[in-house]
Design an enzyme around this catalytic site. Structure first.
Site, PDB file in Angstrom:
ATOM      1  CG  LEU A  54      -1.567  -0.918   1.368  1.00 47.58           C
ATOM      2  CD1 LEU A  54      -2.830  -0.900   3.107  1.00 47.58           C
ATOM      3  CD2 LEU A  54      -2.887  -0.972   0.015  1.00 47.58           C
ATOM      4  CG  ASP A  55       0.898   4.087  -2.630  1.00 42.75           C
ATOM      5  OD1 ASP A  55       1.669   3.537  -2.926  1.00 42.75           O
ATOM      6  OD2 ASP A  55      -0.436   5.169  -3.609  1.00 42.75           O
ATOM      7  NE  ARG A  56       6.085   7.565   5.456  1.00 42.14           N
ATOM      8  CZ  ARG A  56       7.571   7.922   6.118  1.00 42.14           C
ATOM      9  NH1 ARG A  56       7.982   7.971   5.024  1.00 42.14           N
ATOM     10  NH2 ARG A  56       7.467   8.143   6.577  1.00 42.14           N
TER      11      ARG A  56
ATOM     12  CB  THR B 162      -2.745   4.063   0.829  1.00 40.52           C
ATOM     13  OG1 THR B 162      -3.126   4.842  -0.244  1.00 40.52           O
ATOM     14  CG2 THR B 162      -4.363   3.604   1.113  1.00 40.52           C
TER      15      THR B 162
ATOM     16  NE  ARG C 275      -2.327   9.000  -4.775  1.00 40.37           N
ATOM     17  CZ  ARG C 275      -1.325   9.016  -4.087  1.00 40.37           C
ATOM     18  NH1 ARG C 275      -0.219   8.424  -4.253  1.00 40.37           N
ATOM     19  NH2 ARG C 275      -0.362  10.412  -4.214  1.00 40.37           N
TER      20      ARG C 275
END
Length: 338
Positions: free
Chosen positions: A155-157, A159, A263
Site C-alpha cells: 500500500l502507498d505510505r 493509504t 488515484r
C-alpha cells in the site's frame, strides 16, 4: 557439522557466523523456491551480485553438488554455504513501545499462515529510501519468534487499511498467485477501497478502463503515473456510496494492480481524490488540511480471499481511521439524495 534448520541470518553478525562453512536443511514450506531467491532472502547484507558469483563458482552446494541459480529446492535438501566475510551494518531502528501497541491493536485477522493489518496512515510498508522502519520491519521486531513474515502486497505510505502479511511461504505463494489471477471467482483476491473524490462522479461511469504508464523521475523524486496508450492495461470498478454537495464518496475495486491506479483513474474522470498532493486539486487540498485531513482520502476497507485448502471466501474489514471518519462527519449536513 549437522545442518541448521530454519535459522535466520542477521546482517549484524554475518561476519562471526559465517567465518566457517554453514549447512542448512530445507523444510517443506521452503520447497519449490529458487536457490538464488532463497540465498538473497537469508544473506542480508550480501550483494545479490555476490550471491550469483558464489553460485557460478560452485561455492554454494546442494546435497554436495553444484547447482544453477534457477535450481528449485526440495524438502530435505542440505544447502552448504562457504565461509563469508561481510561488513557489519548499523543496527536497525528499534520499534518504539507506542508504535508496537498501535500495530498490535491494528491486527484485524490472524491464522496459522496469515496476518491482516489495518495499516496506519503515514507508515511505509518497508524501510529504505529515507524510511528507517517500515511495517514489515516493525512486525518482525514485534514478533521476534516468528520464523517467516513477508508482505503479500503493498500500500502507498499515506493509504491506510488492509494489508496481508504471510507467516508461511506456502501462503505467500498461494496469495500472490491469487493476486495474479485477478478474478475472485477463480480463486483471486478482491480489494475494496473507500475514496472521497472531488466533484460529482459521473452517474454512468462504473468502470474506468484506461492504460497507465509509470514515468521514472530523475534526482530521486517519486515516480508519477499517467493515462497513456503506451501504458499497461488498467481497470478499476467504481460505485457511489454517498454524494455530497462538492464531493462523492466512492467504493473502488481495482481489477488490475498498477501503481497509484485508483488515484490516477479518479483524476482521469475529473474527480481527483481529496488531499492527493500528486494528482489532486491544490485549492481543495488546502481546505482539506483545515478540516484535519493531511493525506489523500483513500482507505483499503476490505479484502476478500480464499485461503489454502479452502473453498469458501474469507472477508476482512478495516474500519475507517479517525482522520477520514472525521472528514465524513463534517460533511454530514451536506449529503445529497440519490
Amino acid at each position: 557439522m549437522p545442518p541448521m534448520k530454519n535459522q535466520p541470518f542477521n546482517a549484524l553478525d554475518l561476519d562471526e557466523r559465517f567465518a566457517q562453512a554453514q549447512f542448512m536443511e530445507v523444510d517443506a514450506d521452503q520447497s519449490g523456491q529458487r536457490i538464488d531467491n532463497y540465498l538473497v532472502a537469508r544473506l542480508k547484507g550480501v550483494p545479490r551480485t555476490h550471491v550469483y558469483k558464489l553460485l557460478r563458482k560452485g561455492e554454494v552446494r546442494v546435497n554436495k553438488g553444484r547447482i544453477r541459480a534457477d535450481y528449485r529446492l526440495q524438502a530435505g535438501d542440505v544447502v552448504r554455504l562457504p565461509p563469508l566475510k561481510v561488513t557489519k551494518k548499523a543496527p536497525p531502528k528499534q520499534l518504539s513501545q507506542g508504535l508496537g501497541r498501535v500495530l498490535e491493536s491494528s491486527i484485524i485477522y490472524e491464522d496459522d499462515g496469515l496476518l491482516v493489518v489495518n495499516k496506519p496512515p503515514g507508515l511505509a510498508v518497508h524501510g529504505g529510501s529515507g524510511v528507517d522502519l517500515g511495517l514489515i520491519e516493525a512486525l518482525r521486531q514485534l514478533r521476534p519468534d516468528a520464523r517467516y513474515l513477508e508482505l503479500v502486497h503493498r500500500l502507498d505510505r499515506d493509504t491506510s487499511g488492509c494489508i496481508m502479511v504471510a507467516k508461511k511461504r506456502s501462503y505467500l505463494r498461494h496469495l500472490q498467485q491469487a493476486l495474479r489471477d485477478k478474478t475472485a471467482g477463480h480463486g483471486g483476491i478482491v480489494k475494496v477501497y473507500q475514496a472521497l473524490a472531488l466533484g460529482a462522479w459521473p452517474k454512468r461511469v462504473s468502470r474506468v478502463n484506461a492504460p497507465l504508464l509509470k514515468l521514472e523521475q530523475s534526482g530521486g523524486l517519486a515516480h508519477i503515473v499517467k493515462v497513456s496508450s503506451e501504458g499497461k492495461p488498467s481497470i478499476t470498478d467504481f460505485s457511489v456510496l454517498q454524494r455530497y454537495q462538492e464531493y462523492t464518496l466512492l467504493e473502488a475495486r481495482p481489477v488490475t494492480g498498477r501503481t497509484h491506479q485508483i488515484r490516477v483513474h479518479a483524476q482521469f474522470k475529473q474527480c481527483p481524490l481529496l488531499g492527493d498532493e500528486k494528482y489532486g486539486d491544490d485549492d481543495a487540498n488546502r481546505l482539506a488540511v483545515k478540516l484535519g485531513l493531511k493525506r489523500h482520502f483513500l482507505h483499503a476497507s476490505a479484502l476478500m480471499f480464499v485461503l489454502p485448502g479452502e473453498s469458501a471466501m474469507t472477508r476482512v474489514d478495516a474500519p475507517l481511521p479517525t482522520d477520514l471518519a472525521g472528514v465524513l462527519k463534517l460533511l454530514e449536513s451536506h449529503k445529497l439524495n440519490g
